[in-house]
Each structure stands twice: as structure tokens, then as C-alpha cells.
Design a protein around this motif. Structure first.
Motif, PDB file in Angstrom:
ATOM      1  N   LEU A 146     -27.688  16.835   6.849  1.00 56.81           N
ATOM      2  CA  LEU A 146     -26.976  18.085   6.579  1.00 56.81           C
ATOM      3  C   LEU A 146     -27.369  19.171   7.571  1.00 56.81           C
ATOM      4  O   LEU A 146     -26.517  19.910   8.067  1.00 56.81           O
ATOM      5  N   PHE A 147     -28.665  19.279   7.845  1.00 55.38           N
ATOM      6  CA  PHE A 147     -29.123  20.265   8.822  1.00 55.38           C
ATOM      7  C   PHE A 147     -28.547  19.978  10.201  1.00 55.38           C
ATOM      8  O   PHE A 147     -28.169  20.892  10.930  1.00 55.38           O
ATOM      9  N   GLN A 148     -28.471  18.720  10.558  1.00 55.85           N
ATOM     10  CA  GLN A 148     -27.919  18.356  11.850  1.00 55.85           C
ATOM     11  C   GLN A 148     -26.453  18.770  11.933  1.00 55.85           C
ATOM     12  O   GLN A 148     -26.007  19.275  12.961  1.00 55.85           O
ATOM     13  N   GLY A 149     -25.711  18.589  10.857  1.00 57.64           N
ATOM     14  CA  GLY A 149     -24.313  19.005  10.836  1.00 57.64           C
ATOM     15  C   GLY A 149     -24.175  20.517  10.952  1.00 57.64           C
ATOM     16  O   GLY A 149     -23.263  21.016  11.623  1.00 57.64           O
ATOM     17  N   GLN A 150     -25.080  21.259  10.313  1.00 56.26           N
ATOM     18  CA  GLN A 150     -25.031  22.719  10.381  1.00 56.26           C
ATOM     19  C   GLN A 150     -25.393  23.222  11.783  1.00 56.26           C
ATOM     20  O   GLN A 150     -24.826  24.192  12.265  1.00 56.26           O
ATOM     21  N   VAL A 151     -26.355  22.562  12.415  1.00 58.66           N
ATOM     22  CA  VAL A 151     -26.787  22.993  13.750  1.00 58.66           C
ATOM     23  C   VAL A 151     -25.681  22.728  14.775  1.00 58.66           C
ATOM     24  O   VAL A 151     -25.479  23.524  15.683  1.00 58.66           O
ATOM     25  N   LYS A 152     -24.954  21.629  14.619  1.00 57.72           N
ATOM     26  CA  LYS A 152     -23.894  21.308  15.557  1.00 57.72           C
ATOM     27  C   LYS A 152     -22.743  22.315  15.480  1.00 57.72           C
ATOM     28  O   LYS A 152     -22.039  22.509  16.455  1.00 57.72           O
ATOM     29  N   LYS A 153     -22.553  22.949  14.311  1.00 56.61           N
ATOM     30  CA  LYS A 153     -21.498  23.955  14.172  1.00 56.61           C
ATOM     31  C   LYS A 153     -21.886  25.177  14.921  1.00 56.61           C
ATOM     32  O   LYS A 153     -21.527  25.799  15.701  1.00 56.61           O
TER      33      LYS A 153
END
Length: 73
Positions: free
Chosen positions: A66-73
Motif C-alpha cells: 500500500l505504501f508503495q502504491g501511495q509513493v508512486k502516486k
């Protein structure tokens, strides 16, 4: 460096989970062998401990995804 196994995130997650299980299986086996007790309560405690650690690892893996998805945004 992160290796992407497949473009599909679900397949990527399942492959990583399978790889993790294969790698940690001997550790769990020998840990289980080391903590086996002589009473039923010791067996129950061992099973609960191993399941709890597996649950924590699964939740942390999902959290990092989830954190990885947020950072990519």
C-alpha cells in the motif's frame, strides 16, 4: 532493485508470497522442531505463535504494498 515478475499486481504478489513461503519453510520446520513441548498446551502455544508471526508478516507485506502504491502516486 525490485524485480517485477509480471505486469499483473495480483500475480506478482502471489509469486512473491509463494517464494517467501518456500524460503521460510525450513525455518518454520526447524523452529517448530525446537519449540515442541511435551504437553498439549505447549503444542497449542507453538501453533498460535507460528500463525501469529505469519499473520504479522502478511500484514506488513500488504502494508508495504500500500505504501508503495501511495509513493508512486
Amino acid at each position: 532493485m525490485k524485480v517485477i515478475f509480471n505486469n499483473n499486481k495480483t500475480v506478482d504478489f502471489l509469486l512473491r508470497l509463494l517464494l517467501t513461503v518456500v524460503i521460510i519453510s525450513p525455518v518454520i520446520y526447524y523452529s517448530w522442531d525446537g519449540i515442541i513441548g511435551t504437553t498439549a498446551s505447549d503444542y497449542i502455544e507453538s501453533v498460535i505463535f507460528i500463525l501469529f508471526i505469519g499473520f504479522i508478516w502478511m500484514m506488513s507485506s500488504m502494508l508495504f504494498l500500500l505504501f508503495q502504491g501511495q509513493v508512486k502516486k
